[in-house]
Design an enzyme around this catalytic site. Sequence first.
Site, PDB file in Angstrom:
ATOM      1  N   CYS A 162      32.535  21.028  40.954  1.00  0.00           N
ATOM      2  CA  CYS A 162      31.459  20.789  39.988  1.00  0.00           C
ATOM      3  C   CYS A 162      30.072  21.110  40.544  1.00  0.00           C
ATOM      4  O   CYS A 162      29.083  21.042  39.809  1.00  0.00           O
ATOM      5  CB  CYS A 162      31.509  19.343  39.513  1.00  0.00           C
ATOM      6  SG  CYS A 162      33.130  18.875  38.874  1.00  0.00           S
ATOM      7  N   HIS A 301      23.424  14.761  37.946  1.00  0.00           N
ATOM      8  CA  HIS A 301      24.796  15.229  37.742  1.00  0.00           C
ATOM      9  C   HIS A 301      25.395  14.444  36.578  1.00  0.00           C
ATOM     10  O   HIS A 301      26.022  15.021  35.697  1.00  0.00           O
ATOM     11  CB  HIS A 301      25.609  15.042  39.016  1.00  0.00           C
ATOM     12  CG  HIS A 301      26.962  15.660  38.970  1.00  0.00           C
ATOM     13  ND1 HIS A 301      27.167  16.991  38.682  1.00  0.00           N
ATOM     14  CD2 HIS A 301      28.198  15.132  39.166  1.00  0.00           C
ATOM     15  CE1 HIS A 301      28.464  17.258  38.701  1.00  0.00           C
ATOM     16  NE2 HIS A 301      29.110  16.137  38.984  1.00  0.00           N
ATOM     17  N   GLU A 312      25.442   7.941  42.171  1.00  0.00           N
ATOM     18  CA  GLU A 312      24.291   8.850  42.110  1.00  0.00           C
ATOM     19  C   GLU A 312      23.000   8.051  41.949  1.00  0.00           C
ATOM     20  O   GLU A 312      21.965   8.413  42.519  1.00  0.00           O
ATOM     21  CB  GLU A 312      24.437   9.846  40.963  1.00  0.00           C
ATOM     22  CG  GLU A 312      23.333  10.901  40.960  1.00  0.00           C
ATOM     23  CD  GLU A 312      23.488  11.960  39.879  1.00  0.00           C
ATOM     24  OE1 GLU A 312      22.714  12.937  39.907  1.00  0.00           O
ATOM     25  OE2 GLU A 312      24.372  11.820  39.003  1.00  0.00           O
ATOM     26  N   LYS A 333      24.737  16.640  30.351  1.00  0.00           N
ATOM     27  CA  LYS A 333      26.145  16.455  29.974  1.00  0.00           C
ATOM     28  C   LYS A 333      26.308  15.516  28.778  1.00  0.00           C
ATOM     29  O   LYS A 333      27.368  15.493  28.153  1.00  0.00           O
ATOM     30  CB  LYS A 333      26.945  15.946  31.170  1.00  0.00           C
ATOM     31  CG  LYS A 333      27.050  16.940  32.322  1.00  0.00           C
ATOM     32  CD  LYS A 333      27.812  16.353  33.488  1.00  0.00           C
ATOM     33  CE  LYS A 333      27.916  17.347  34.640  1.00  0.00           C
ATOM     34  NZ  LYS A 333      26.628  17.554  35.331  1.00  0.00           N
ATOM     35  N   HIS A 338      30.872  18.235  30.435  1.00  0.00           N
ATOM     36  CA  HIS A 338      30.837  18.687  31.824  1.00  0.00           C
ATOM     37  C   HIS A 338      31.409  20.096  31.910  1.00  0.00           C
ATOM     38  O   HIS A 338      32.602  20.302  31.720  1.00  0.00           O
ATOM     39  CB  HIS A 338      31.652  17.727  32.684  1.00  0.00           C
ATOM     40  CG  HIS A 338      31.470  17.915  34.159  1.00  0.00           C
ATOM     41  ND1 HIS A 338      30.844  19.024  34.714  1.00  0.00           N
ATOM     42  CD2 HIS A 338      31.844  17.132  35.217  1.00  0.00           C
ATOM     43  CE1 HIS A 338      30.843  18.907  36.022  1.00  0.00           C
ATOM     44  NE2 HIS A 338      31.434  17.765  36.350  1.00  0.00           N
ATOM     45  N   PHE A 397      34.032  17.495  43.447  1.00  0.00           N
ATOM     46  CA  PHE A 397      35.228  16.992  44.112  1.00  0.00           C
ATOM     47  C   PHE A 397      35.318  17.614  45.504  1.00  0.00           C
ATOM     48  O   PHE A 397      35.027  18.796  45.704  1.00  0.00           O
ATOM     49  CB  PHE A 397      36.482  17.378  43.324  1.00  0.00           C
ATOM     50  CG  PHE A 397      36.754  16.514  42.116  1.00  0.00           C
ATOM     51  CD1 PHE A 397      35.967  15.424  41.817  1.00  0.00           C
ATOM     52  CD2 PHE A 397      37.829  16.804  41.291  1.00  0.00           C
ATOM     53  CE1 PHE A 397      36.223  14.621  40.711  1.00  0.00           C
ATOM     54  CE2 PHE A 397      38.102  16.012  40.182  1.00  0.00           C
ATOM     55  CZ  PHE A 397      37.301  14.922  39.883  1.00  0.00           C
TER      56      PHE A 397
END
Length: 410
Positions: A162, A301, A312, A333, A338, A397
């Site tokens: 991502c 994010h 975050e 998002k 996403h 990830f």
Amino acid sequence: MKRVVVTGLGAVTPIGLNTEEFWNSVKNNTVGISEITGFDTTDYKVHLAAEVKNFNAADYMDFKAARRMEKFSQFAVAAAFEALKDSGLELEKEDPYSIGVSVGSGIGSLSVMEANHKKLLEKGPSRINPLLVPLMITNMAAGNVSIQLGLKGKSINVVTACATGTNSIGEAFRSIQHGEADVMFAGGTESSVTPIGIAGFSALTALSESTDPLRASIPFDKDRSGFVMGEGAGVVVLEELEHALKRNAKIYAEVAGYGCSSDAYHITSPLEDGSAAAHAMQLAVKEAGLKPDEVDYINAHGTGTHHNDLFETRAIKLAFGDTAYNIPISSTKSMIGHLLGAAGAVEFITCVKTIEEGYIHPNVGLDKTEDEMDLNYVRGTGLKREVKAAISNSLGFGGHNATIAVRKFV
């Protein structure tokens, strides 16, 4: 170090097939999430996604060329052609070896792999599409952009899940800084709203199972339950400043800093105290020559998963200290889901447009936060104010953290 500026924007998204449509939809708080149309989801726990609608590859490129690309490559090429037109670059007047490509995809094509695996099981290996591999592999987005535009410079495919889009733009920024290219087409692309894509992320319990499009992707909300899979592409033209000035190009903004780190912790969960993500932010802000109180906006994010949004938030507090409470934060998002490998690229474009127009979009659908999540998450209506500097965060990830700092060009 050479200075790097943004001179062209291209986007294919669930709320607009070009940058203008996308940005107008952002300003209207448009949510591009709906029932999945690409396959029957009756037996699935997840029924919603943010699909790109009404995209016809032949509108952007030669029909025969499009047939030799999977959708993720088509999206990238379409966005690259838009960015090229927007930049005003006349490629026939440029040295093709001085213009490179840094366009990544986190996954490549799941759909062509699914279709050919079915053929393998039902009809045997002799029926496999001879183009399976070049259709499937992630680097073909960059390869096809290079081929379609005739770009012969450095061509790379960054794959960091991502964080792919942000890393791709960051590495293009570095390439120009160090004189490896005068111009780079940079960004990310993805098209993984497929049976195995949805089933896989669902099995991981990463996806929201909400059936309400307006309450499915709700970053920072106390009722958040996972992310919504999206698709699309964002490609920008990054250019060495003097090169841009010589041709009197329109300059949207300056890429000022880039920071990366690794959590070295877990294959899917971010580091709980946020320290590594904070380090990436601090590196980007330091390189940009900014003080914490000079960052006017954070495009988070913000996936809408429990862990990401909480950790975050902790990272932002570590990176900015008490100043963190004053910085407006929002996640794109909340409108487009996403986009995985394309997320950081489209969110970078959002930051550029935010600086250009002085508009910060809200976290659409955000109602109430909880506990530690007490920062300045924009909600309700957007904010109209001057934005001189912004950062965009991406967390992938594997523990990949990437942040880009963008500032108004002066």
